[in-house]
Design a protein around this motif. Structure first.
Motif, PDB file in Angstrom:
ATOM      1  N   GLY A   1       0.818  -1.211   0.000  1.00 52.82           N
ATOM      2  CA  GLY A   1       0.000   0.000   0.000  1.00 52.82           C
ATOM      3  C   GLY A   1       0.849   1.257   0.000  1.00 52.82           C
ATOM      4  O   GLY A   1       0.546   2.221  -0.714  1.00 52.82           O
ATOM      5  N   LEU A   2       1.915   1.251   0.783  1.00 48.25           N
ATOM      6  CA  LEU A   2       2.810   2.407   0.818  1.00 48.25           C
ATOM      7  C   LEU A   2       3.513   2.594  -0.525  1.00 48.25           C
ATOM      8  O   LEU A   2       3.678   3.720  -1.000  1.00 48.25           O
ATOM      9  CB  LEU A   2       3.842   2.252   1.935  1.00 48.25           C
ATOM     10  N   THR A   3       3.897   1.489  -1.151  1.00 53.55           N
ATOM     11  CA  THR A   3       4.527   1.574  -2.470  1.00 53.55           C
ATOM     12  C   THR A   3       3.553   2.146  -3.495  1.00 53.55           C
ATOM     13  O   THR A   3       3.919   3.006  -4.308  1.00 53.55           O
ATOM     14  CB  THR A   3       5.019   0.185  -2.917  1.00 53.55           C
ATOM     15  N   ASP A   4       2.311   1.670  -3.460  1.00 52.27           N
ATOM     16  CA  ASP A   4       1.296   2.196  -4.382  1.00 52.27           C
ATOM     17  C   ASP A   4       1.045   3.679  -4.132  1.00 52.27           C
ATOM     18  O   ASP A   4       0.917   4.464  -5.084  1.00 52.27           O
ATOM     19  CB  ASP A   4      -0.014   1.419  -4.238  1.00 52.27           C
ATOM     20  N   LEU A   5       0.966   4.065  -2.875  1.00 56.09           N
ATOM     21  CA  LEU A   5       0.752   5.473  -2.531  1.00 56.09           C
ATOM     22  C   LEU A   5       1.931   6.326  -2.993  1.00 56.09           C
ATOM     23  O   LEU A   5       1.736   7.409  -3.560  1.00 56.09           O
ATOM     24  CB  LEU A   5       0.549   5.614  -1.019  1.00 56.09           C
ATOM     25  N   GLU A   6       3.133   5.838  -2.796  1.00 54.94           N
ATOM     26  CA  GLU A   6       4.318   6.559  -3.241  1.00 54.94           C
ATOM     27  C   GLU A   6       4.301   6.734  -4.763  1.00 54.94           C
ATOM     28  O   GLU A   6       4.604   7.821  -5.276  1.00 54.94           O
ATOM     29  CB  GLU A   6       5.574   5.802  -2.817  1.00 54.94           C
ATOM     30  N   GLY A   7       3.926   5.676  -5.476  1.00 54.14           N
ATOM     31  CA  GLY A   7       3.829   5.763  -6.927  1.00 54.14           C
ATOM     32  C   GLY A   7       2.798   6.783  -7.367  1.00 54.14           C
ATOM     33  O   GLY A   7       3.038   7.581  -8.278  1.00 54.14           O
TER      34      GLY A   7
ATOM     35  N   GLU B   1       1.672  14.745 -23.141  1.00 54.84           N
ATOM     36  CA  GLU B   1       2.965  14.363 -23.732  1.00 54.84           C
ATOM     37  C   GLU B   1       3.964  14.015 -22.631  1.00 54.84           C
ATOM     38  O   GLU B   1       4.686  13.019 -22.720  1.00 54.84           O
ATOM     39  CB  GLU B   1       3.496  15.496 -24.603  1.00 54.84           C
ATOM     40  N   GLN B   2       4.015  14.810 -21.591  1.00 50.89           N
ATOM     41  CA  GLN B   2       4.934  14.552 -20.487  1.00 50.89           C
ATOM     42  C   GLN B   2       4.587  13.248 -19.764  1.00 50.89           C
ATOM     43  O   GLN B   2       5.477  12.495 -19.362  1.00 50.89           O
ATOM     44  CB  GLN B   2       4.942  15.727 -19.505  1.00 50.89           C
ATOM     45  N   ILE B   3       3.312  12.986 -19.608  1.00 53.91           N
ATOM     46  CA  ILE B   3       2.889  11.734 -18.967  1.00 53.91           C
ATOM     47  C   ILE B   3       3.330  10.541 -19.816  1.00 53.91           C
ATOM     48  O   ILE B   3       3.830   9.542 -19.290  1.00 53.91           O
ATOM     49  CB  ILE B   3       1.370  11.735 -18.714  1.00 53.91           C
ATOM     50  N   GLN B   4       3.164  10.646 -21.132  1.00 51.30           N
ATOM     51  CA  GLN B   4       3.582   9.555 -22.025  1.00 51.30           C
ATOM     52  C   GLN B   4       5.097   9.344 -21.973  1.00 51.30           C
ATOM     53  O   GLN B   4       5.569   8.206 -21.937  1.00 51.30           O
ATOM     54  CB  GLN B   4       3.131   9.835 -23.467  1.00 51.30           C
ATOM     55  N   VAL B   5       5.848  10.441 -21.968  1.00 49.14           N
ATOM     56  CA  VAL B   5       7.304  10.337 -21.892  1.00 49.14           C
ATOM     57  C   VAL B   5       7.715   9.682 -20.579  1.00 49.14           C
ATOM     58  O   VAL B   5       8.559   8.774 -20.548  1.00 49.14           O
ATOM     59  CB  VAL B   5       7.962  11.732 -22.047  1.00 49.14           C
ATOM     60  N   CYS B   6       7.117  10.119 -19.497  1.00 53.36           N
ATOM     61  CA  CYS B   6       7.435   9.559 -18.183  1.00 53.36           C
ATOM     62  C   CYS B   6       7.058   8.080 -18.118  1.00 53.36           C
ATOM     63  O   CYS B   6       7.803   7.255 -17.594  1.00 53.36           O
ATOM     64  CB  CYS B   6       6.724  10.348 -17.094  1.00 53.36           C
ATOM     65  N   ARG B   7       5.914   7.722 -18.675  1.00 49.84           N
ATOM     66  CA  ARG B   7       5.467   6.329 -18.690  1.00 49.84           C
ATOM     67  C   ARG B   7       6.445   5.459 -19.488  1.00 49.84           C
ATOM     68  O   ARG B   7       6.834   4.385 -19.058  1.00 49.84           O
ATOM     69  CB  ARG B   7       4.056   6.238 -19.260  1.00 49.84           C
ATOM     70  N   LYS B   8       6.865   5.954 -20.664  1.00 46.93           N
ATOM     71  CA  LYS B   8       7.824   5.198 -21.491  1.00 46.93           C
ATOM     72  C   LYS B   8       9.155   5.039 -20.766  1.00 46.93           C
ATOM     73  O   LYS B   8       9.760   3.968 -20.810  1.00 46.93           O
ATOM     74  CB  LYS B   8       8.022   5.898 -22.823  1.00 46.93           C
ATOM     75  N   LEU B   9       9.599   6.093 -20.110  1.00 47.69           N
ATOM     76  CA  LEU B   9      10.850   6.031 -19.361  1.00 47.69           C
ATOM     77  C   LEU B   9      10.740   5.018 -18.219  1.00 47.69           C
ATOM     78  O   LEU B   9      11.650   4.207 -18.006  1.00 47.69           O
ATOM     79  CB  LEU B   9      11.220   7.407 -18.817  1.00 47.69           C
ATOM     80  N   THR B  10       9.631   5.048 -17.518  1.00 47.99           N
ATOM     81  CA  THR B  10       9.420   4.103 -16.426  1.00 47.99           C
ATOM     82  C   THR B  10       9.383   2.671 -16.947  1.00 47.99           C
ATOM     83  O   THR B  10       9.972   1.767 -16.341  1.00 47.99           O
ATOM     84  CB  THR B  10       8.111   4.437 -15.684  1.00 47.99           C
ATOM     85  N   GLU B  11       8.721   2.449 -18.080  1.00 48.65           N
ATOM     86  CA  GLU B  11       8.685   1.113 -18.676  1.00 48.65           C
ATOM     87  C   GLU B  11      10.088   0.660 -19.080  1.00 48.65           C
ATOM     88  O   GLU B  11      10.459  -0.492 -18.871  1.00 48.65           O
ATOM     89  CB  GLU B  11       7.760   1.095 -19.885  1.00 48.65           C
ATOM     90  N   HIS B  12      10.867   1.574 -19.649  1.00 46.32           N
ATOM     91  CA  HIS B  12      12.227   1.236 -20.045  1.00 46.32           C
ATOM     92  C   HIS B  12      13.068   0.843 -18.828  1.00 46.32           C
ATOM     93  O   HIS B  12      13.797  -0.155 -18.863  1.00 46.32           O
ATOM     94  CB  HIS B  12      12.873   2.414 -20.779  1.00 46.32           C
ATOM     95  N   ILE B  13      12.968   1.625 -17.780  1.00 41.09           N
ATOM     96  CA  ILE B  13      13.735   1.318 -16.562  1.00 41.09           C
ATOM     97  C   ILE B  13      13.287  -0.018 -15.976  1.00 41.09           C
ATOM     98  O   ILE B  13      14.118  -0.844 -15.574  1.00 41.09           O
ATOM     99  CB  ILE B  13      13.584   2.466 -15.535  1.00 41.09           C
ATOM    100  N   THR B  14      11.980  -0.258 -15.961  1.00 46.21           N
ATOM    101  CA  THR B  14      11.460  -1.521 -15.446  1.00 46.21           C
ATOM    102  C   THR B  14      11.965  -2.694 -16.274  1.00 46.21           C
ATOM    103  O   THR B  14      12.396  -3.714 -15.719  1.00 46.21           O
ATOM    104  CB  THR B  14       9.919  -1.498 -15.442  1.00 46.21           C
ATOM    105  N   ASP B  15      11.922  -2.556 -17.599  1.00 40.53           N
ATOM    106  CA  ASP B  15      12.419  -3.624 -18.473  1.00 40.53           C
ATOM    107  C   ASP B  15      13.907  -3.872 -18.238  1.00 40.53           C
ATOM    108  O   ASP B  15      14.357  -5.021 -18.206  1.00 40.53           O
ATOM    109  CB  ASP B  15      12.185  -3.273 -19.944  1.00 40.53           C
ATOM    110  N   HIS B  16      14.659  -2.786 -18.076  1.00 41.52           N
ATOM    111  CA  HIS B  16      16.101  -2.938 -17.829  1.00 41.52           C
ATOM    112  C   HIS B  16      16.359  -3.636 -16.498  1.00 41.52           C
ATOM    113  O   HIS B  16      17.182  -4.557 -16.426  1.00 41.52           O
ATOM    114  CB  HIS B  16      16.777  -1.567 -17.850  1.00 41.52           C
ATOM    115  N   PHE B  17      15.670  -3.227 -15.447  1.00 38.01           N
ATOM    116  CA  PHE B  17      15.840  -3.875 -14.151  1.00 38.01           C
ATOM    117  C   PHE B  17      15.469  -5.348 -14.216  1.00 38.01           C
ATOM    118  O   PHE B  17      16.134  -6.199 -13.623  1.00 38.01           O
ATOM    119  CB  PHE B  17      15.002  -3.178 -13.074  1.00 38.01           C
TER     120      PHE B  17
END
Length: 114
Positions: A10-16, A56-72
C-alpha cells in the motif's frame, strides 16, 4: 497474505501515485507558464496547449518508467542465471572435495588396518 506485506504494498502504491501526481502537476505548471508567455492565444488555445503538453509529459514519463522496469527485469534475470551457475559450480566443487576427502580417509583407514 501478511499484513506487513499488504502495508508495504500500500505504501509503495501510494508513493507511486504521489510521484505521478507531482509529475503531472509540475508539467501542468510548466505548460501554464509557457502558454501565458505566448501572446495572441485564446483561452481555448492556451488550454489546448496545456492539455497537450501534460499528456505528452505523462507519455514520456510512462515510457521512461517502462524502459527502466524492463532494464531492471533483464538485469535481475541475468543475475539470477549467474547465481544459479555459481551455485551449481559450488555444489559440484563441494561434491568433488567430499569425494577426495572420503577417498583419502578410506585410504588412510584401509592403510592402517593392514
Amino acid at each position: 497474505m501478511d499484513a506487513s506485506y499488504e502495508a508495504a504494498r500500500g505504501l509503495t502504491d501510494l508513493e507511486g501515485f504521489l510521484y505521478w501526481e507531482a509529475h503531472r502537476r509540475s508539467a501542468h505548471r510548466r505548460a501554464t507558464e509557457f502558454a501565458a508567455r505566448v501572446t495572441g492565444l485564446s483561452e481555448a488555445q492556451k488550454a489546448e496547449i496545456e492539455w497537450w503538453y501534460v499528456e505528452e509529459q505523462i507519455q514520456v514519463c510512462r515510457k521512461l518508467t517502462e524502459h527502466i522496469t524492463d532494464h531492471f527485469t533483464a538485469v535481475e534475470e541475468h543475475h539470477a542465471k549467474r547465481y544459479a551457475q555459481l551455485r551449481r559450480g559450488a555444489y559440484f566443487a563441494t561434491l568433488v572435495i567430499n569425494m577426495v576427502v572420503l577417498g583419502l580417509s578410506s585410504g588412510v583407514i584401509l592403510g592402517t588396518v593392514r
